[in-house]
Design an enzyme around this catalytic site. Sequence first.
Site, PDB file in Angstrom:
ATOM      1  CE  LYS A  95     -32.553  -3.457  -8.991  1.00  0.00           C
ATOM      2  NZ  LYS A  95     -33.359  -4.679  -8.712  1.00  0.00           N
ATOM      3  NE  ARG A 119     -36.610  -1.807 -13.652  1.00  0.00           N
ATOM      4  CZ  ARG A 119     -36.507  -1.702 -12.333  1.00  0.00           C
ATOM      5  NH1 ARG A 119     -35.932  -0.656 -11.791  1.00  0.00           N
ATOM      6  NH2 ARG A 119     -36.978  -2.651 -11.552  1.00  0.00           N
ATOM      7  NE  ARG A 135     -40.265  -5.787  -0.783  1.00  0.00           N
ATOM      8  CZ  ARG A 135     -39.486  -5.231  -1.702  1.00  0.00           C
ATOM      9  NH1 ARG A 135     -38.318  -4.709  -1.361  1.00  0.00           N
ATOM     10  NH2 ARG A 135     -39.853  -5.220  -2.971  1.00  0.00           N
ATOM     11  NE  ARG A 146     -41.972  -2.438  -4.108  1.00  0.00           N
ATOM     12  CZ  ARG A 146     -40.735  -2.397  -4.569  1.00  0.00           C
ATOM     13  NH1 ARG A 146     -39.743  -2.084  -3.750  1.00  0.00           N
ATOM     14  NH2 ARG A 146     -40.458  -2.663  -5.825  1.00  0.00           N
ATOM     15  NE  ARG A 191     -41.309  -5.935  -9.043  1.00  0.00           N
ATOM     16  CZ  ARG A 191     -41.152  -5.991  -7.720  1.00  0.00           C
ATOM     17  NH1 ARG A 191     -42.088  -6.495  -6.940  1.00  0.00           N
ATOM     18  NH2 ARG A 191     -40.038  -5.531  -7.180  1.00  0.00           N
TER      19      ARG A 191
HETATM   20  P1  AP5 Z   1     -34.156  -5.007  -2.181  1.00  0.00           P
HETATM   21  O1  AP5 Z   1     -32.887  -4.495  -1.629  1.00  0.00           O
HETATM   22  O2  AP5 Z   1     -35.373  -4.139  -2.135  1.00  0.00           O
HETATM   23  O3  AP5 Z   1     -33.941  -5.524  -3.687  1.00  0.00           O
HETATM   24  P2  AP5 Z   1     -34.087  -4.749  -5.041  1.00  0.00           P
HETATM   25  O4  AP5 Z   1     -33.213  -5.435  -6.023  1.00  0.00           O
HETATM   26  O5  AP5 Z   1     -33.891  -3.295  -4.809  1.00  0.00           O
HETATM   27  O6  AP5 Z   1     -35.597  -5.103  -5.361  1.00  0.00           O
HETATM   28  P3  AP5 Z   1     -36.891  -4.202  -5.573  1.00  0.00           P
HETATM   29  O7  AP5 Z   1     -38.023  -4.824  -4.855  1.00  0.00           O
HETATM   30  O8  AP5 Z   1     -36.632  -2.798  -5.289  1.00  0.00           O
HETATM   31  O9  AP5 Z   1     -37.161  -4.576  -7.069  1.00  0.00           O
HETATM   32  P4  AP5 Z   1     -37.218  -3.738  -8.387  1.00  0.00           P
HETATM   33  O10 AP5 Z   1     -35.872  -3.612  -8.934  1.00  0.00           O
HETATM   34  O11 AP5 Z   1     -38.236  -4.382  -9.251  1.00  0.00           O
HETATM   35  O12 AP5 Z   1     -37.881  -2.393  -7.858  1.00  0.00           O
HETATM   36  P5  AP5 Z   1     -37.737  -0.863  -8.214  1.00  0.00           P
HETATM   37  O13 AP5 Z   1     -38.135  -0.164  -7.001  1.00  0.00           O
HETATM   38  O14 AP5 Z   1     -36.446  -0.535  -8.864  1.00  0.00           O
HETATM   39  O15 AP5 Z   1     -34.463  -6.400  -1.475  1.00  0.00           O
HETATM   40  C1  AP5 Z   1     -35.641  -7.115  -1.723  1.00  0.00           C
HETATM   41  C2  AP5 Z   1     -36.046  -7.862  -0.451  1.00  0.00           C
HETATM   42  O16 AP5 Z   1     -35.047  -8.840  -0.163  1.00  0.00           O
HETATM   43  C3  AP5 Z   1     -36.137  -6.953   0.781  1.00  0.00           C
HETATM   44  O17 AP5 Z   1     -37.184  -7.379   1.585  1.00  0.00           O
HETATM   45  C4  AP5 Z   1     -34.786  -7.153   1.467  1.00  0.00           C
HETATM   46  O18 AP5 Z   1     -34.888  -6.955   2.872  1.00  0.00           O
HETATM   47  C5  AP5 Z   1     -34.479  -8.603   1.125  1.00  0.00           C
HETATM   48  N1  AP5 Z   1     -33.042  -8.846   1.004  1.00  0.00           N
HETATM   49  C6  AP5 Z   1     -32.112  -8.083   0.382  1.00  0.00           C
HETATM   50  N2  AP5 Z   1     -30.896  -8.640   0.467  1.00  0.00           N
HETATM   51  C7  AP5 Z   1     -31.063  -9.802   1.156  1.00  0.00           C
HETATM   52  C8  AP5 Z   1     -30.170 -10.837   1.565  1.00  0.00           C
HETATM   53  N3  AP5 Z   1     -28.846 -10.793   1.285  1.00  0.00           N
HETATM   54  N4  AP5 Z   1     -30.704 -11.881   2.230  1.00  0.00           N
HETATM   55  C9  AP5 Z   1     -32.041 -11.953   2.526  1.00  0.00           C
HETATM   56  N5  AP5 Z   1     -32.931 -10.985   2.170  1.00  0.00           N
HETATM   57  C10 AP5 Z   1     -32.435  -9.943   1.494  1.00  0.00           C
HETATM   58  O19 AP5 Z   1     -38.862  -0.705  -9.360  1.00  0.00           O
HETATM   59  C11 AP5 Z   1     -40.223  -0.847  -9.075  1.00  0.00           C
HETATM   60  C12 AP5 Z   1     -41.010  -0.513 -10.340  1.00  0.00           C
HETATM   61  O20 AP5 Z   1     -40.821   0.881 -10.678  1.00  0.00           O
HETATM   62  C13 AP5 Z   1     -40.616  -1.270 -11.617  1.00  0.00           C
HETATM   63  O21 AP5 Z   1     -41.271  -2.512 -11.700  1.00  0.00           O
HETATM   64  C14 AP5 Z   1     -41.080  -0.297 -12.699  1.00  0.00           C
HETATM   65  O22 AP5 Z   1     -42.476  -0.328 -12.860  1.00  0.00           O
HETATM   66  C15 AP5 Z   1     -40.730   1.057 -12.090  1.00  0.00           C
HETATM   67  N6  AP5 Z   1     -39.362   1.489 -12.430  1.00  0.00           N
HETATM   68  C16 AP5 Z   1     -38.342   1.709 -11.539  1.00  0.00           C
HETATM   69  N7  AP5 Z   1     -37.243   2.098 -12.192  1.00  0.00           N
HETATM   70  C17 AP5 Z   1     -37.558   2.110 -13.509  1.00  0.00           C
HETATM   71  C18 AP5 Z   1     -36.800   2.392 -14.686  1.00  0.00           C
HETATM   72  N8  AP5 Z   1     -35.494   2.748 -14.612  1.00  0.00           N
HETATM   73  N9  AP5 Z   1     -37.424   2.291 -15.875  1.00  0.00           N
HETATM   74  C19 AP5 Z   1     -38.739   1.949 -15.961  1.00  0.00           C
HETATM   75  N10 AP5 Z   1     -39.498   1.661 -14.890  1.00  0.00           N
HETATM   76  C20 AP5 Z   1     -38.913   1.731 -13.670  1.00  0.00           C
END
Ligand code: AP5
Length: 215
Positions: free
Chosen positions: A13, A88, A127, A160, A171
């Site tokens: 994402k 979410r 990562r 991270r 997660r």
């Molecule tokens: P990346 O692009 O970072 O993927 P992502 O889906 O954004 O994954 P996140 O790690 O950000 O996961 P998340 O949704 O749990 O985190 P968030 O920050 O929202 O890619 C991941 C990896 O894969 C990278 O290393 C990238 O280089 C690699 N990659 C990408 N595409 C690729 C490809 N095609 N091929 C190979 N490699 C690839 O949330 C974190 C925390 O914050 C949550 O757990 C929660 O505690 C809190 N939080 C955030 N938002 C909310 C909300 N709305 N409500 C409640 N809590 C929340």
Amino acid sequence: MDVILFGPPGAGKGTQGALLAERLNIPRISTGDILRQAVRDGTPLGQKAGAIMKAGELVPDDVILGLVRDALNADAAVGGAVFDGFPRTVEQARALDDILSESARPLSAVLVLDVDDETLVKRLAGRRQCPNCGAVHNRYFSPPQTEGRCDRCGAPLTQRADDQEDTVRRRLEVYGSQTAPLLRYYEDSATPVHRVDGTGTVDEVQERLRQVLDS
Ligand code: AP5
């Protein structure tokens, strides 16, 4: 145009959202990035959210909704936004509907990135980030030439806080139980929902998203 990028942790994402936002010339609103910045800054919000994130749980809806309202009030977001990691929960989705309808902005699309669980675990648990230049390595897919050191600038790589394998699996469980059911909410709404294969190269996935949006 307001677009939601939806999918499990590690689906891409953030990666795809940044490219999409640049192409559409609208900001990407990532609640995860906003929270991580608050943790780094040591604000009261960061202190509260940090422990929750490290455990792989969701930050309370009222906190998240305050952050999103602030982000949407910024001038750059008047023409739309790419939402990454938000909403979410059904409560967050309902609140977003209300916020957007206040400014007569219908949600354009929900784009769902599909990636299998084992690939997700490898993407996240593998990562390693460079705190100095921002480069991202992966110990399975793109290991650094020198163990633990950034290829680009040589700085020590970091992991991270929520990318430990047991937290990654938590997660994914939280996504399955609390976030995935939200898809039904959107499938029952007027907003088009498109499923996109999130595997392959970053460029291949971006091209699939582009084709879906163009159609
Ligand atoms: P990346 O692009 O970072 O993927 P992502 O889906 O954004 O994954 P996140 O790690 O950000 O996961 P998340 O949704 O749990 O985190 P968030 O920050 O929202 O890619 C991941 C990896 O894969 C990278 O290393 C990238 O280089 C690699 N990659 C990408 N595409 C690729 C490809 N095609 N091929 C190979 N490699 C690839 O949330 C974190 C925390 O914050 C949550 O757990 C929660 O505690 C809190 N939080 C955030 N938002 C909310 C909300 N709305 N409500 C409640 N809590 C929340």
